[in-house]
Design a protein around this motif. Structure first.
Motif, PDB file in Angstrom:
ATOM      1  N   LEU A  72       0.875  -1.183   0.000  1.00  0.00           N
ATOM      2  CA  LEU A  72       0.000   0.000   0.000  1.00  0.00           C
ATOM      3  C   LEU A  72       0.902   1.220   0.000  1.00  0.00           C
ATOM      4  O   LEU A  72       1.859   1.289   0.779  1.00  0.00           O
ATOM      5  N   ILE A  73       0.599   2.182  -0.868  1.00  0.00           N
ATOM      6  CA  ILE A  73       1.340   3.439  -0.921  1.00  0.00           C
ATOM      7  C   ILE A  73       0.378   4.580  -0.610  1.00  0.00           C
ATOM      8  O   ILE A  73      -0.712   4.658  -1.186  1.00  0.00           O
ATOM      9  N   ALA A  74       0.776   5.451   0.308  1.00  0.00           N
ATOM     10  CA  ALA A  74       0.012   6.652   0.652  1.00  0.00           C
ATOM     11  C   ALA A  74       0.901   7.864   0.420  1.00  0.00           C
ATOM     12  O   ALA A  74       1.933   8.008   1.084  1.00  0.00           O
ATOM     13  N   ARG A  75       0.517   8.722  -0.523  1.00  0.00           N
ATOM     14  CA  ARG A  75       1.354   9.891  -0.831  1.00  0.00           C
ATOM     15  C   ARG A  75       0.542  10.897  -1.641  1.00  0.00           C
ATOM     16  O   ARG A  75      -0.356  10.544  -2.388  1.00  0.00           O
ATOM     17  N   ARG A  76       0.898  12.154  -1.474  1.00  0.00           N
ATOM     18  CA  ARG A  76       0.412  13.175  -2.385  1.00  0.00           C
ATOM     19  C   ARG A  76       1.404  13.375  -3.525  1.00  0.00           C
ATOM     20  O   ARG A  76       1.031  13.646  -4.649  1.00  0.00           O
ATOM     21  N   SER A  77       2.678  13.261  -3.213  1.00  0.00           N
ATOM     22  CA  SER A  77       3.739  13.415  -4.195  1.00  0.00           C
ATOM     23  C   SER A  77       4.959  12.656  -3.686  1.00  0.00           C
ATOM     24  O   SER A  77       5.141  12.483  -2.479  1.00  0.00           O
ATOM     25  N   TRP A  78       5.795  12.179  -4.621  1.00  0.00           N
ATOM     26  CA  TRP A  78       7.067  11.597  -4.209  1.00  0.00           C
ATOM     27  C   TRP A  78       8.042  12.667  -3.717  1.00  0.00           C
ATOM     28  O   TRP A  78       8.986  12.354  -2.983  1.00  0.00           O
TER      29      TRP A  78
END
Length: 207
Positions: A95-101
């Protein structure tokens, strides 16, 4: 039974024609979700691609799944995720949670070791009863993110004072605001907080 140090993991058995073959983590996730919704048993899965397959050292050789030679049959955990106490699903690899890298907090909850070409969770094992949560702090600067990104291929981005790794059987993640989510490389809406729980020995795969 989850893997234990010094003990054999899984069994060597000849493949059967009942094996369901998948080529990606997303395809595997959909099969498991369909089985759970129908309350039917999850079939033995043959992995030909995806980050879970890479973690297990699979070759993607389809002929191994059709031959008569014994191949590894391995029990695998999955991770249940509940978003904002309103909707739930599972993931098999990550699972990845991010607005931006490049800015803000980035969280990767890993059942697999890899995310594409990145060795995100070098200590992760998909049958240890735990999910590895790798978190990059929002304070991590652009230059530091570039350096960490370059080191991800070799898994040398940790230890780092602003990148943490924790292992949990169950945990709650506070995301600090509405944050886009990806399950096994597919977009899964957004959330403010997540509850994760590992379900050990949830299904069997062949590689």
């Amino acid at each position: 039974m989850t893997i234990r140090k010094g003990e054999d993991w899984g069994e060597l058995r000849p493949p059967t024609n009942e094996i369901v073959v998948v080529s990606s983590d997303a395809e595997l996730r959909h099969i498991i979700c369909d089985c759970r919704n129908a309350r039917s048993p999850i079939p033995t899965i043959g992995l030909l691609g995806g980050d879970l397959m890479r973690t297990l050292g699979g070759s993607g050789d389809r002929s191994r799944l059709a031959g008569g030679e014994p191949i590894p049959h391995l029990p695998i955990d999955l991770v249940r995720v509940v978003a904002d106490e309103q909707r739930d699903s599972i993931f098999v690899a990550h699972l990845i949670a991010r607005r931006s890298w490049w800015r803000g907090q980035v969280i990767a909850a890993m059942n697999a070791q890899f995310l594409g070409n990145w060795d995100v969770a070098p200590r992760s094992h998909p049958n240890d009863g735990r999910v590895d949560v790798v978190s990059a702090a929002s304070e991590l600067g652009i230059q530091q993110r570039r350096m960490a990104r370059a080191r991800l291929r070799l898994g040398t981005h940790v230890p780092h004072p602003q990148i943490t790794t924790r292992q949990h059987a169950a945990t709650t993640l506070l995301l600090g605001g509405e944050t886009p989510l990806w399950l096994d490389n597919e977009r899964w809406g957004s959330a403010r907080h997540l509850d994760l729980a590992v379900e050990p020995d949830a299904f069997i795969v062949c590689v």
